[in-house]
Design a protein around this motif. Structure first.
Motif, short mmCIF file in Angstrom:
data_model
loop_
_atom_site.label_atom_id
_atom_site.label_comp_id
_atom_site.label_asym_id
_atom_site.label_seq_id
_atom_site.Cartn_x
_atom_site.Cartn_y
_atom_site.Cartn_z
N PRO A 38 39.32 130.44 29.00
CA PRO A 38 38.86 131.82 28.95
C PRO A 38 39.51 132.62 30.08
CG PRO A 38 37.18 130.44 29.94
CD PRO A 38 38.29 129.52 29.47
N SER A 39 39.41 133.93 30.01
CA SER A 39 40.04 134.79 31.02
C SER A 39 39.55 134.48 32.42
CB SER A 39 39.82 136.26 30.69
OG SER A 39 38.44 136.57 30.68
N GLY A 40 38.27 134.13 32.57
CA GLY A 40 37.71 133.84 33.89
C GLY A 40 38.29 132.58 34.52
N THR A 41 38.88 131.74 33.73
CA THR A 41 39.58 130.54 34.25
C THR A 41 41.06 130.84 34.40
OG1 THR A 41 37.98 129.07 33.18
CG2 THR A 41 40.13 128.11 33.78
N LEU A 42 41.64 131.48 33.40
CA LEU A 42 43.09 131.69 33.39
C LEU A 42 43.58 132.60 34.51
CD1 LEU A 42 45.86 131.31 31.99
CD2 LEU A 42 45.34 133.39 30.72
N TYR A 43 42.97 133.76 34.67
CA TYR A 43 43.52 134.74 35.61
C TYR A 43 43.46 134.27 37.08
CZ TYR A 43 44.44 137.84 31.78
OH TYR A 43 44.95 138.37 30.62
N PRO A 44 42.42 133.58 37.51
CA PRO A 44 42.48 133.03 38.88
C PRO A 44 43.61 131.99 39.04
CG PRO A 44 40.20 133.15 38.15
CD PRO A 44 41.07 133.47 36.95
N ILE A 45 43.87 131.22 38.00
CA ILE A 45 44.98 130.25 38.06
C ILE A 45 46.30 130.99 38.17
CG2 ILE A 45 46.29 128.54 36.73
CD1 ILE A 45 43.54 127.56 35.63
N LEU A 46 46.48 132.03 37.35
CA LEU A 46 47.72 132.80 37.40
C LEU A 46 47.91 133.43 38.79
CD1 LEU A 46 47.70 134.48 33.89
CD2 LEU A 46 49.24 132.66 34.68
N LEU A 47 46.83 133.90 39.38
CA LEU A 47 46.92 134.49 40.72
C LEU A 47 47.33 133.44 41.75
CD1 LEU A 47 46.61 136.98 42.48
CD2 LEU A 47 44.18 136.42 42.71
N ARG A 48 46.75 132.26 41.66
CA ARG A 48 47.14 131.17 42.59
C ARG A 48 48.61 130.80 42.41
NH1 ARG A 48 42.60 126.61 42.02
NH2 ARG A 48 43.73 126.54 40.11
N LEU A 49 49.05 130.74 41.15
CA LEU A 49 50.46 130.41 40.89
C LEU A 49 51.38 131.51 41.40
CD1 LEU A 49 50.13 128.85 37.31
CD2 LEU A 49 50.45 127.63 39.48
N GLN A 50 50.95 132.76 41.28
CA GLN A 50 51.74 133.87 41.84
C GLN A 50 51.80 133.77 43.36
OE1 GLN A 50 49.66 137.12 39.37
NE2 GLN A 50 51.50 138.09 40.18
N ASN A 51 50.66 133.53 43.99
CA ASN A 51 50.62 133.44 45.45
C ASN A 51 51.48 132.30 45.97
OD1 ASN A 51 48.92 135.65 45.66
ND2 ASN A 51 47.05 134.41 45.75
N ALA A 52 51.62 131.25 45.17
CA ALA A 52 52.45 130.12 45.55
C ALA A 52 53.93 130.37 45.29
CB ALA A 52 52.00 128.87 44.79
N GLY A 53 54.24 131.46 44.58
CA GLY A 53 55.63 131.75 44.25
C GLY A 53 56.13 131.02 43.02
N TRP A 54 55.21 130.44 42.25
CA TRP A 54 55.59 129.69 41.06
C TRP A 54 55.69 130.58 39.82
CZ3 TRP A 54 52.66 124.36 40.85
CH2 TRP A 54 52.92 123.65 42.02
N VAL A 55 54.97 131.70 39.84
CA VAL A 55 54.92 132.61 38.70
C VAL A 55 55.13 134.03 39.21
CG1 VAL A 55 53.35 133.64 37.00
CG2 VAL A 55 53.44 131.17 37.25
N GLU A 56 55.87 134.82 38.43
CA GLU A 56 56.01 136.24 38.74
C GLU A 56 55.38 137.02 37.59
OE1 GLU A 56 60.19 136.74 39.21
OE2 GLU A 56 60.62 136.41 37.10
N ALA A 57 54.92 138.23 37.90
CA ALA A 57 54.26 139.05 36.89
C ALA A 57 54.81 140.47 36.94
CB ALA A 57 52.76 139.07 37.13
N VAL A 58 55.00 141.06 35.76
CA VAL A 58 55.45 142.45 35.66
C VAL A 58 54.69 143.12 34.53
CG1 VAL A 58 57.78 142.00 36.55
CG2 VAL A 58 57.36 141.88 34.10
#
Length: 108
Positions: A38-58
């Motif tokens: 669900p979104s409540g699980t996915l978006y915190p994971i995406l944020l952690r991956l972004q903070n780690a430099g593993w994922v970029e978002a636009v």
């Protein structure tokens, strides 16, 4: 600066979804469908991956009125994220293989 990512089962599902097509831009609903999160699980994971430099978002550049939908935020693995995702998924598979071998009953 990159931060370490604790790769849980939930994080590994997100990484595996990205690895299905590492060059593809993925958006939230697409990733929710691919992972079952669900979104409540996915978006915190995406944020952690972004903070780690593993994922970029636009944000996509569209006219929401013309497209009849809001703009999407697209996510993609970075080059470092691609390496990290492949490494983490391979490590997880090795761990699961070892656990499977250890838990197999001995032949009678």
């Amino acid at each position: 600066m990159t931060s370490p990512v604790r790769v849980t089962a939930a994080v590994s599902k997100v990484l595996a979804a990205f690895l299905e097509d590492p060059e593809a831009d993925r958006y939230g609903l697409d990733l929710m469908r691919a992972t079952g999160h669900p979104s409540g699980t996915l978006y915190p994971i995406l944020l952690r991956l972004q903070n780690a430099g593993w994922v970029e978002a636009v944000w996509e550049e569209i006219d929401p009125a013309e497209a009849s939908r809001p703009a999407r935020r697209y996510y993609r693995l970075t080059p470092d994220g691609l390496i990290a995702a492949r490494t983490e998924i391979a490590d997880l598979r090795r761990q699961l293989d070892r656990a499977h071998i250890v838990s197999k009953p001995s032949p009678a």
